[in-house]
Design an enzyme around this catalytic site. Sequence first.
Site, PDB file in Angstrom:
ATOM      1  N   TYR A 117      57.986 110.331  -8.717  1.00 12.57           N
ATOM      2  CA  TYR A 117      57.752 109.670  -7.435  1.00 12.57           C
ATOM      3  C   TYR A 117      58.446 110.340  -6.249  1.00 12.57           C
ATOM      4  O   TYR A 117      58.383 109.828  -5.135  1.00 12.57           O
ATOM      5  CB  TYR A 117      58.137 108.196  -7.494  1.00 12.57           C
ATOM      6  N   CYS A 168      73.074  88.153 -46.908  1.00 11.34           N
ATOM      7  CA  CYS A 168      73.028  87.395 -48.146  1.00 11.34           C
ATOM      8  C   CYS A 168      72.544  88.362 -49.218  1.00 11.34           C
ATOM      9  O   CYS A 168      71.554  89.056 -49.028  1.00 11.34           O
ATOM     10  CB  CYS A 168      72.048  86.231 -48.003  1.00 11.34           C
ATOM     11  N   ASP A 227      62.329 100.301 -13.345  1.00  8.99           N
ATOM     12  CA  ASP A 227      63.688  99.964 -13.755  1.00  8.99           C
ATOM     13  C   ASP A 227      64.106 100.788 -14.967  1.00  8.99           C
ATOM     14  O   ASP A 227      64.220 100.289 -16.074  1.00  8.99           O
ATOM     15  CB  ASP A 227      63.766  98.464 -14.066  1.00  8.99           C
ATOM     16  N   CYS A 282      71.134  79.537 -49.210  1.00 10.10           N
ATOM     17  CA  CYS A 282      71.386  79.383 -50.645  1.00 10.10           C
ATOM     18  C   CYS A 282      72.857  79.198 -50.985  1.00 10.10           C
ATOM     19  O   CYS A 282      73.196  78.943 -52.133  1.00 10.10           O
ATOM     20  CB  CYS A 282      70.808  80.574 -51.407  1.00 10.10           C
ATOM     21  N   GLU A 324      54.990 101.337  -3.599  1.00  8.70           N
ATOM     22  CA  GLU A 324      54.798 101.525  -5.042  1.00  8.70           C
ATOM     23  C   GLU A 324      55.819 100.715  -5.834  1.00  8.70           C
ATOM     24  O   GLU A 324      56.641 100.010  -5.250  1.00  8.70           O
ATOM     25  CB  GLU A 324      54.865 103.005  -5.400  1.00  8.70           C
ATOM     26  N   LYS A 383      63.525  94.097  -3.655  1.00  8.74           N
ATOM     27  CA  LYS A 383      63.695  93.632  -5.029  1.00  8.74           C
ATOM     28  C   LYS A 383      63.101  92.238  -5.222  1.00  8.74           C
ATOM     29  O   LYS A 383      62.908  91.490  -4.267  1.00  8.74           O
ATOM     30  CB  LYS A 383      65.179  93.626  -5.367  1.00  8.74           C
ATOM     31  N   CYS A 407      67.271  84.105 -52.927  1.00  7.49           N
ATOM     32  CA  CYS A 407      67.447  83.245 -51.743  1.00  7.49           C
ATOM     33  C   CYS A 407      66.076  82.930 -51.131  1.00  7.49           C
ATOM     34  O   CYS A 407      65.246  83.808 -50.927  1.00  7.49           O
ATOM     35  CB  CYS A 407      68.332  83.937 -50.720  1.00  7.49           C
ATOM     36  N   LYS A 433      59.042  99.725  -8.053  1.00  2.00           N
ATOM     37  CA  LYS A 433      60.407 100.183  -8.282  1.00  2.00           C
ATOM     38  C   LYS A 433      60.665 100.099  -9.776  1.00  2.00           C
ATOM     39  O   LYS A 433      60.880  99.024 -10.325  1.00  2.00           O
ATOM     40  CB  LYS A 433      61.429  99.348  -7.503  1.00  2.00           C
ATOM     41  N   CYS A 458      75.728  82.217 -47.155  1.00  2.00           N
ATOM     42  CA  CYS A 458      74.352  82.134 -46.687  1.00  2.00           C
ATOM     43  C   CYS A 458      73.996  80.673 -46.415  1.00  2.00           C
ATOM     44  O   CYS A 458      74.167  79.824 -47.292  1.00  2.00           O
ATOM     45  CB  CYS A 458      73.407  82.722 -47.735  1.00  2.00           C
TER      46      CYS A 458
HETATM   47  S1  IVH Z   1      62.354 106.968  -4.307  1.00  2.00           S
HETATM   48  C1  IVH Z   1      65.192 108.739  -1.334  1.00  2.00           C
HETATM   49  N1  IVH Z   1      60.679 105.546  -5.715  1.00  2.00           N
HETATM   50  O1  IVH Z   1      65.510 103.404  -7.315  1.00  2.00           O
HETATM   51  C2  IVH Z   1      64.626 107.835  -2.309  1.00  2.00           C
HETATM   52  N2  IVH Z   1      62.987 105.438  -6.260  1.00  2.00           N
HETATM   53  O2  IVH Z   1      67.869 103.196  -5.171  1.00  2.00           O
HETATM   54  C3  IVH Z   1      64.407 108.441  -3.626  1.00  2.00           C
HETATM   55  N3  IVH Z   1      63.463 104.016  -8.222  1.00  2.00           N
HETATM   56  O3  IVH Z   1      67.727 105.947  -7.987  1.00  2.00           O
HETATM   57  C4  IVH Z   1      63.973 107.465  -4.625  1.00  2.00           C
HETATM   58  N4  IVH Z   1      61.381 103.445  -8.622  1.00  2.00           N
HETATM   59  O4  IVH Z   1      66.067 105.447  -9.782  1.00  2.00           O
HETATM   60  C5  IVH Z   1      61.966 105.889  -5.531  1.00  2.00           C
HETATM   61  N5  IVH Z   1      59.076 104.389  -6.930  1.00  2.00           N
HETATM   62  C6  IVH Z   1      60.348 104.732  -6.716  1.00  2.00           C
HETATM   63  C7  IVH Z   1      61.377 104.250  -7.541  1.00  2.00           C
HETATM   64  C8  IVH Z   1      62.696 104.620  -7.279  1.00  2.00           C
HETATM   65  C9  IVH Z   1      62.635 103.326  -9.004  1.00  2.00           C
HETATM   66  C10 IVH Z   1      64.910 104.032  -8.388  1.00  2.00           C
HETATM   67  C11 IVH Z   1      65.490 105.392  -8.495  1.00  2.00           C
HETATM   68  C12 IVH Z   1      66.563 105.463  -7.455  1.00  2.00           C
HETATM   69  C13 IVH Z   1      66.707 104.051  -7.025  1.00  2.00           C
HETATM   70  C14 IVH Z   1      66.884 104.023  -5.543  1.00  2.00           C
END
Ligand code: IVH
Length: 670
Positions: A231, A433, A126, A418, A122, A321, A438, A124, A415
Amino acid sequence: MSKTSKTAASAQIKRKHSDLKEKVNYHNERYHTHDKPEISDYDFDQLFSELLKLEEEYSGLDLTDSPSQRVGGDAIAAFKKMDHRLPMISLANSYNEEDIKEFNARIKKFLRNDKDVEYFAELKLDGLSMELVYEDGQLVRALTRGDGVTGEDVTHNVKTIKSIPLKISHKKLLEVRGEVLIDKKDFVEMNQAYEEAGQMVFANPRNAAAGTIRQLDPKIAASRPLKFFAYALGAYEGIIFDSQKDIEEKLAALKFPIIDRKFTECTSSEEELIEYYHRINQHRAQLPFDIDGIVIKVNSLSLQDDLGMVARSPRWATAVKFQPEQAQTVIENIVVQVGRTGALTPVAVMKPVKVGGVTITNATLHNQDEIDRKDVRIGDTVIVQRAGDVIPEVVQVILDKRPKNSEAFLIPTNCPTCGTKASKEPEEAVLRCQNPFCKSILIGSLIHFVSRRAMNMEKVGDKLIEAFVELELVQNFSDLYKLTDKDIQKLERQGEKSIQNILNSIEKSRQTTLARFIYALGIRFVGEQTAKLLADHYGTIENFMKTEAEELEKVPEIGEKVSATILKWLHDKRMQSEVKTLAKYMTFEAPKRNLEGKLTGMSFLVTGTLPVKRDVAHEKIEENGGKLLSGVSAKLSYLIVGEDPGSKADKAQSVGVKIISWEEFLELLK
Ligand code: IVH
């Protein structure tokens, strides 16, 4: 590598180790405790991997204070700290398809199993991780990750996230973990609004989400577009899960938001995992929110159990990543732009460079404080990235490449358009300004006036406005309505057809609403919502123009500061005559709301779960002449409460607002 095969660390290795520990600890604190990272995530991960590698290779190192022994930074003191029932661990990071192959091989080797292992992959996300604790079916607590063992109690803010259920049908303990974030589009809009109001802007959606969760006042969180996706789980009772897929499906059934199934993959095939990784990377820019990679989890929970932990992370999962979308370029110039509020904004003009498939040439540097903090100078080689995958941002100067005798950049105090002396208003970071004539302010104001949410002149774009002003065809808003085809013919490259389109779109805009018109005037602090409230309150432009402070402050959500700004604007003789002229061109549609009804003069706010849908309740209020407010204040006539009302009811009680049920509300209509 087993413990016995480690080499004893020399004094030199020990020094290197403590140096690395210190560095990682420092950057951990910048990121987790202060939300002010100084290096990119990628660089941080490199440092951290280096530390882990060293600890794996050598024995005799002091691990007691190593960041490898815990999972993040300290929780800040202003919030109540609380232990997680189960630690919130984080994932091991990897970076490419080779790493995916290695991960798969490791899992298979550990399980001593030739059969295929099913994975759930799935996004990750941010943002920042959050644990939601449900007891007896109620959300009782929300904790940040903190150091993994102890988090901060941010329930007051998390409760404002609309997509998080306050009550669930599972009545035993359930701890739901997931990510709090802000969509890219929402982030851009939010920042624009803050920038216009001369307030601080956030560098990226992650910082905005983290900064919001760290607020003591939940009103701020409530006003910002936070989202949550589930998640993972913490502790739970009275429910059985057999896989990651099952966890998410059951959480979705309990009404938790989960990642769109379009963007997840359940497969045993290594090729498909790799294909998924590349597909998501390709699609990254089109996603509504920022991600920094994918997460691959062994799907079966019993296999996860067998696999257990390694150092600080689960063996059964890995984050893969993406290479950061960053690039190096040179700042050729720093120009200062003047916006419609007169704000002087420094903009870096860079040697064009491609970042994530898009060529970047300009990046705002926001204000002098930002320039000083990053120490950005003309001629500097810098790292740029797209914040929120959209807005170009200067991340960092590469000091080694700074040309000799470069000088710190200072925003001019006059400015650039002007020449008038610009000044700062109290408590503001930006210079403005103050000259109402202006040219830059005029262009900015006109662009706002014709914009979609204001007068909505579809065919009048920015370039056209600039040309009108350059040729002095337009010197104020009302001049737009005096334009003839002869005038527009003076512009280059305008054919018959397009001239007609322009004139039609100006003509069409005359049919509008009072709210749009007030918003279009561009009075500071009067955004769309405030404009609506003003239009509702005054009904006509004449009433609004002759208002006094006392009346203005009766308008919901208008405090002293906004009131003073509006009055200053309204009392300006030029504005008065301009609005008078303009108003002659307008036909105001009657507002949809019925101004005369059983509820005229009363204001309402709904909280908790009512027997009817929210929209239905709102419609009922408005069609009977009632007004809707977005927060509890002494100006609110009634708070209508349903089940699980939350903090609004407490606040209403403390400021003496009448609290009624839906049934009591219906009585008012009789
Ligand atoms: S699972 C034991 N699933 O990534 C694992 N983490 O380094 C529990 N994160 O602190 C986390 N998307 O903030 C999981 N789909 C995802 C995620 C996710 C982002 C972040 C989360 C965690 C860090 C793990």
